[in-house]
Design a protein around this motif. Sequence first.
Motif, mmCIF file in Angstrom:
data_model
loop_
_atom_site.group_PDB
_atom_site.id
_atom_site.type_symbol
_atom_site.label_atom_id
_atom_site.label_comp_id
_atom_site.label_asym_id
_atom_site.label_seq_id
_atom_site.Cartn_x
_atom_site.Cartn_y
_atom_site.Cartn_z
ATOM 1 N N SER A 40 51.934 42.136 49.514
ATOM 2 C CA SER A 40 50.760 41.582 48.833
ATOM 3 C C SER A 40 49.460 41.990 49.527
ATOM 4 O O SER A 40 48.494 42.369 48.867
ATOM 5 C CB SER A 40 50.860 40.059 48.724
ATOM 6 N N SER A 43 48.547 45.716 49.107
ATOM 7 C CA SER A 43 48.224 46.077 47.720
ATOM 8 C C SER A 43 46.781 45.720 47.359
ATOM 9 O O SER A 43 46.204 46.342 46.468
ATOM 10 C CB SER A 43 49.201 45.432 46.742
ATOM 11 N N ILE A 47 44.612 48.390 45.236
ATOM 12 C CA ILE A 47 44.089 48.069 43.898
ATOM 13 C C ILE A 47 42.574 48.224 43.869
ATOM 14 O O ILE A 47 42.012 48.709 42.877
ATOM 15 C CB ILE A 47 44.535 46.662 43.474
ATOM 16 N N HIS A 62 39.831 44.027 35.246
ATOM 17 C CA HIS A 62 41.279 43.802 35.270
ATOM 18 C C HIS A 62 41.862 44.134 36.645
ATOM 19 O O HIS A 62 42.652 43.354 37.198
ATOM 20 C CB HIS A 62 41.961 44.639 34.179
ATOM 21 N N LYS A 63 41.483 45.252 37.194
ATOM 22 C CA LYS A 63 42.004 45.651 38.505
ATOM 23 C C LYS A 63 41.564 44.669 39.595
ATOM 24 O O LYS A 63 42.365 44.281 40.458
ATOM 25 C CB LYS A 63 41.573 47.071 38.838
ATOM 26 N N SER A 65 40.864 41.582 39.142
ATOM 27 C CA SER A 65 41.605 40.338 38.902
ATOM 28 C C SER A 65 42.977 40.400 39.557
ATOM 29 O O SER A 65 43.452 39.410 40.128
ATOM 30 C CB SER A 65 41.752 40.075 37.399
ATOM 31 N N ILE A 66 43.612 41.543 39.476
ATOM 32 C CA ILE A 66 44.919 41.725 40.137
ATOM 33 C C ILE A 66 44.751 41.665 41.653
ATOM 34 O O ILE A 66 45.546 41.024 42.351
ATOM 35 C CB ILE A 66 45.585 43.037 39.692
ATOM 36 N N GLN A 68 42.537 40.039 43.243
ATOM 37 C CA GLN A 68 42.288 38.627 43.555
ATOM 38 C C GLN A 68 43.624 37.865 43.649
ATOM 39 O O GLN A 68 43.835 37.082 44.572
ATOM 40 C CB GLN A 68 41.396 38.014 42.484
ATOM 41 N N LYS A 69 44.512 38.106 42.704
ATOM 42 C CA LYS A 69 45.823 37.452 42.723
ATOM 43 C C LYS A 69 46.618 37.850 43.963
ATOM 44 O O LYS A 69 47.271 37.004 44.585
ATOM 45 C CB LYS A 69 46.613 37.813 41.462
ATOM 46 N N GLU A 70 46.567 39.116 44.319
ATOM 47 C CA GLU A 70 47.292 39.591 45.504
ATOM 48 C C GLU A 70 46.709 38.989 46.783
ATOM 49 O O GLU A 70 47.453 38.635 47.699
ATOM 50 C CB GLU A 70 47.270 41.117 45.575
#
Length: 125
Positions: A40, A43, A47, A62-63, A65-66, A68-70
């Motif tokens: 995580s 990545s 990203i 979108h990228k 946001s990903i 942020q989640k990671e």
Amino acid sequence: MKNNVVKNKSFDFAVRIIRLYQYLNNDKKEFILSKQLLRSATSVGAIIREAEHAESKSDFIHKFSIAQKEANETVYWLELLKATDYLNEKEFENINNDAISILKLITSILKTSKNSSIKKTSSIN
């Protein structure tokens, strides 16, 4: 060339995480949680690098946001490593502060990007 703070911080953070992963594997003999953390955390920067060449503003959002989640998942694994005594308080605080800092930076970039997209869309209509 412009200094990209989030790119630099996420790269430096990934290097620290790789070193932490090596420590957890070699010294603590912890293999499962540390692998999740490694995936995580590293990545996030990858990203962010992808987002540099996003095809559109929505692709960029979108990228990020990903990412942020990671970054948020990374904080989870760090908290779990501390709760299970693989990291002491000092080790945890130091690297967790960096993770939170990157998460806040990504969140700020996302908010700004989303707001500018909304303004652009509403000015067109």
